[in-house]
Design an enzyme around this catalytic site. Structure first.
Site, short mmCIF file in Angstrom:
data_model
loop_
_atom_site.label_atom_id
_atom_site.label_comp_id
_atom_site.label_asym_id
_atom_site.label_seq_id
_atom_site.Cartn_x
_atom_site.Cartn_y
_atom_site.Cartn_z
N LYS A 133 0.83 -1.21 0.00
CA LYS A 133 0.00 0.00 0.00
C LYS A 133 0.87 1.26 0.00
O LYS A 133 0.66 2.17 -0.78
CB LYS A 133 -0.88 0.08 1.26
CG LYS A 133 -1.85 -1.03 1.45
CD LYS A 133 -2.78 -0.73 2.63
CE LYS A 133 -2.08 -0.69 3.98
NZ LYS A 133 -1.57 -2.00 4.43
N ARG A 172 11.39 -6.46 5.82
CA ARG A 172 11.31 -5.00 5.89
C ARG A 172 12.03 -4.45 7.12
O ARG A 172 12.62 -3.37 7.08
CB ARG A 172 9.83 -4.61 5.92
CG ARG A 172 9.53 -3.18 5.71
CD ARG A 172 8.07 -2.97 5.40
NE ARG A 172 7.21 -3.15 6.56
CZ ARG A 172 5.91 -2.84 6.59
NH1 ARG A 172 5.33 -2.39 5.51
NH2 ARG A 172 5.20 -3.02 7.68
N ARG A 219 -9.61 1.89 8.68
CA ARG A 219 -9.21 0.51 8.96
C ARG A 219 -10.27 -0.24 9.76
O ARG A 219 -10.08 -1.41 10.07
CB ARG A 219 -7.93 0.52 9.78
CG ARG A 219 -6.71 -0.04 9.06
CD ARG A 219 -5.55 0.22 9.97
NE ARG A 219 -4.37 -0.53 9.78
CZ ARG A 219 -3.23 -0.01 9.32
NH1 ARG A 219 -3.18 1.21 8.87
NH2 ARG A 219 -2.16 -0.75 9.30
N ARG A 252 -0.96 -8.49 13.52
CA ARG A 252 -1.45 -7.47 12.58
C ARG A 252 -2.30 -8.10 11.47
O ARG A 252 -3.30 -7.53 11.03
CB ARG A 252 -0.29 -6.66 11.99
CG ARG A 252 0.47 -5.89 13.05
CD ARG A 252 0.99 -4.52 12.65
NE ARG A 252 1.62 -4.41 11.37
CZ ARG A 252 2.91 -4.67 11.12
NH1 ARG A 252 3.71 -5.08 12.08
NH2 ARG A 252 3.39 -4.48 9.92
N ARG A 292 10.98 -3.23 10.10
CA ARG A 292 10.50 -2.11 10.90
C ARG A 292 10.33 -2.58 12.34
O ARG A 292 10.26 -3.78 12.60
CB ARG A 292 9.15 -1.66 10.32
CG ARG A 292 8.87 -0.20 10.46
CD ARG A 292 7.66 0.18 9.64
NE ARG A 292 6.41 -0.35 10.20
CZ ARG A 292 5.23 -0.25 9.61
NH1 ARG A 292 5.15 0.31 8.42
NH2 ARG A 292 4.16 -0.74 10.18
P1 AMP Z 1 0.87 1.07 8.99
O1 AMP Z 1 2.12 1.84 8.76
O2 AMP Z 1 -0.30 1.57 8.15
O3 AMP Z 1 1.06 -0.42 8.89
O4 AMP Z 1 0.42 1.36 10.50
C1 AMP Z 1 1.25 0.99 11.60
C2 AMP Z 1 0.44 0.90 12.87
O5 AMP Z 1 -0.18 2.17 13.15
C3 AMP Z 1 -0.72 -0.08 12.82
O6 AMP Z 1 -0.31 -1.40 13.12
C4 AMP Z 1 -1.65 0.49 13.88
O7 AMP Z 1 -1.20 0.19 15.19
C5 AMP Z 1 -1.48 2.00 13.69
N1 AMP Z 1 -2.47 2.54 12.72
C6 AMP Z 1 -2.22 3.11 11.51
N2 AMP Z 1 -3.36 3.49 10.91
C7 AMP Z 1 -4.37 3.15 11.76
C8 AMP Z 1 -5.79 3.26 11.72
N3 AMP Z 1 -6.41 3.78 10.64
N4 AMP Z 1 -6.50 2.80 12.77
C9 AMP Z 1 -5.89 2.29 13.86
N5 AMP Z 1 -4.57 2.14 13.97
C10 AMP Z 1 -3.79 2.57 12.93
#
Ligand code: AMP
Length: 193
Positions: free
Chosen positions: A13, A135, A88, A148, A137
């Site tokens: 994404k 990755r 989400r 996740r 991270r």
């Molecule tokens: P991402 O970089 O999009 O994978 O987001 C990393 C982490 O941020 C996720 O595992 C969640 O803990 C938090 N996060 C990001 N976007 C959201 C969202 N829309 N709702 C809830 N938690 C989020």
């Protein structure tokens, strides 16, 4: 162009959103990036969010709604954007729908004729796990990755049906070379403005 990127963690994404945003000269808004910046800066929001993120859980809806509302009100978001990682959950999607309606006038964004498109990148689980492990991270260890993926299936996957029912879904096979996926997305979205 108003684009939402969905798909499990590791589906690509962020990469695709970044490429298309640069191409179309619109902001790439990643809620994960915004949250990570808050964690690094140790803001009150970052301090609240960190434990959820480290565990692979979703940060509470209300915090995300506040973040997105504020970001959408910034001037660069007035003529389009790519949202990566939001909404989400179903409550986030309902909130966002209302936010867009408030901005554009009643009903302006909730039908199939509006500019909003929701892209789903589909990738098999074993490929996702391999990609995420490589990755590196902070939240990419094996236990958190499994969590996740589970959270994605339970809370985020229902949004695919939500956007499909509104004829806003663009489903793309994300298990191919990055350039191939980008080209298909460009083609699928070329009629939009
Ligand atoms: P991402 O970089 O999009 O994978 O987001 C990393 C982490 O941020 C996720 O595992 C969640 O803990 C938090 N996060 C990001 N976007 C959201 C969202 N829309 N709702 C809830 N938690 C989020």
């Amino acid at each position: 162009m108003q684009l939402i990127f969905m798909g499990p963690p590791g589906a690509g994404k962020g990469t695709q959103a970044q490429v298309l945003a640069a191409l179309w000269k619109i902001p790439h808004i990643s809620t994960g990036d915004i949250l990570r910046a808050c964690v690094v800066a140790k803001t009150p929001l970052g301090l609240k969010a960190q434990a959820y993120m480290d565990a692979g859980d979703l940060v509470p809806d209300q915090l995300l709604m506040d973040i997105v509302q504020e970001r959408m009100n910034q001037p660069d978001a007035s003529s389009g954007w790519i949202l990566d990682g939001f909404p989400r959950t179903v409550p986030q999607a309902a909130f966002f729908d209302k936010l867009l309606c408030d901005v554009s006038g009643a009903g302006g964004t909730s039908g199939k004729d509006c500019a909003l498109r929701a892209v789903n990148l589909d990738v098999p689980d074993d490929i996702l796990v391999a990609r995420l492990l490589s990755r590196g991270r902070q939240d990419d260890n094996e236990e958190t990755i499994r969590r996740r993926l589970q959270v994605y299936r339970e809370q985020t996957e229902p949004l695919i049906a939500f956007y499909r029912a509104r004829e806003q879904l663009v489903a793309v096979d994300g298990d191919r070379d990055m350039e191939v996926v980008t080209a298909e997305l460009q083609q699928a979205l070329s009629g939009d403005s």
